[in-house]
Design an enzyme around this catalytic site. Structure first.
Site, mmCIF file in Angstrom:
data_model
loop_
_atom_site.group_PDB
_atom_site.id
_atom_site.type_symbol
_atom_site.label_atom_id
_atom_site.label_comp_id
_atom_site.label_asym_id
_atom_site.label_seq_id
_atom_site.Cartn_x
_atom_site.Cartn_y
_atom_site.Cartn_z
ATOM 1 N N LYS A 45 11.741 3.099 -8.400
ATOM 2 C CA LYS A 45 12.652 4.249 -8.434
ATOM 3 C C LYS A 45 13.669 4.187 -9.565
ATOM 4 C CE LYS A 45 14.299 4.017 -4.428
ATOM 5 N NZ LYS A 45 15.561 3.450 -4.239
ATOM 6 N N ARG A 62 19.993 7.942 2.083
ATOM 7 C CA ARG A 62 19.296 6.769 2.593
ATOM 8 C C ARG A 62 19.010 6.877 4.087
ATOM 9 N NH1 ARG A 62 19.489 2.867 -1.736
ATOM 10 N NH2 ARG A 62 18.917 0.827 -0.941
ATOM 11 N N ARG A 97 11.820 -8.920 -10.245
ATOM 12 C CA ARG A 97 13.197 -8.498 -10.494
ATOM 13 C C ARG A 97 14.180 -9.619 -10.139
ATOM 14 N NH1 ARG A 97 14.990 -3.161 -7.533
ATOM 15 N NH2 ARG A 97 15.301 -4.525 -5.769
ATOM 16 N N ARG A 120 19.638 -10.515 -8.693
ATOM 17 C CA ARG A 120 20.420 -9.760 -7.715
ATOM 18 C C ARG A 120 20.580 -10.545 -6.434
ATOM 19 N NH1 ARG A 120 18.658 -3.503 -7.125
ATOM 20 N NH2 ARG A 120 19.106 -3.989 -4.953
#
Ligand code: AMP
Length: 191
Positions: free
Chosen positions: A13, A88, A127, A133
């Site tokens: 996304k 969400r 990622r 993250r």
């Protein structure tokens, strides 16, 4: 053009929203990015959100509505925007509809990026290695997937009922997926 992008964590996304931003020259509004910035700046919002994000839970709806309302009242969203990570859950979808209705700028398109679970796990692992993250650890990712299935997936039905939803296959190269999304938005043109 006012667009909502939907898809599981790791569906691509954010990557696709950034490409759409360049293509349509409209802002990419990522609530995850806004929250991560607030955490980095140690604002009151960031302090409140950090622990919730680190568990993979959703930041409360009223907090998110304030954040998105403030962002959507900026002058740069006049030509349109791409929402990534909001709404969400159904309550957020309804709040957004009311807010945009008030502004006379309703959502025009919702695009759901669909990817297999294997691909999602693969992308998040990549990622995690690249960006580090704090919510990309295995347990937290599992929780984010559960929250997605329970709370966020029904948002697709909300837009489907309004005839605004298009589902796009999120497998293949970034450019292939991007071309599919532009096609779904019916503005592919010749490029
Ligand atoms: P994202 O970058 O979109 O995956 O968002 C990262 C985290 O920020 C999520 O796991 C949530 O904790 C929080 N977050 C982002 N957007 C929202 C939202 N619309 N409502 C509640 N929490 C959100």
């Amino acid at each position: 053009m006012r667009i909502v992008l939907l898809g599981a964590p790791g569906s691509g996304k954010g990557t696709q929203a950034a490409l759409l931003k360049d293509h349509f020259e409209i802002p990419h509004i990522s609530t995850g990015d806004l929250l991560r910035q607030a955490v980095a700046d140690a604002t009151p919002l960031g302090m409140k959100a950090k622990a919730i994000m680190d568990r993979g839970e959703l930041v409360p709806d009223d907090v998110m509505l304030n954040l998105i309302e403030e962002r959507l009242s900026s002058a740069d969203v006049k030509p349109g925007f791409i929402l990534d990570g909001y709404p969400r859950n159904l309550a957020q979808a309804e709040a957004l509809e009311a807010l945009l209705g008030k502004l006379g700028q309703p959502i025009e398109e919702a695009v759901m990026i669909e990817v297999s679970e294997d691909r999602v796990v693969e992308r998040i692992a990549k990622r995690a290695a690249e960006e580090g993250r704090s919510d990309d650890t295995e347990d937290v990712v599992r929780n984010r997937m559960r929250v997605y299935e329970e709370q966020t997936a029904p948002v697709a039905g909300f837009y489907e009922d309004q005839g605004l939803l298009t589902r796009v296959l999120g497998e293949g190269s970034i450019e292939e997926v991007s071309a599919r999304i532009r096609g779904a938005l019916n503005t592919d043109g010749s490029d």
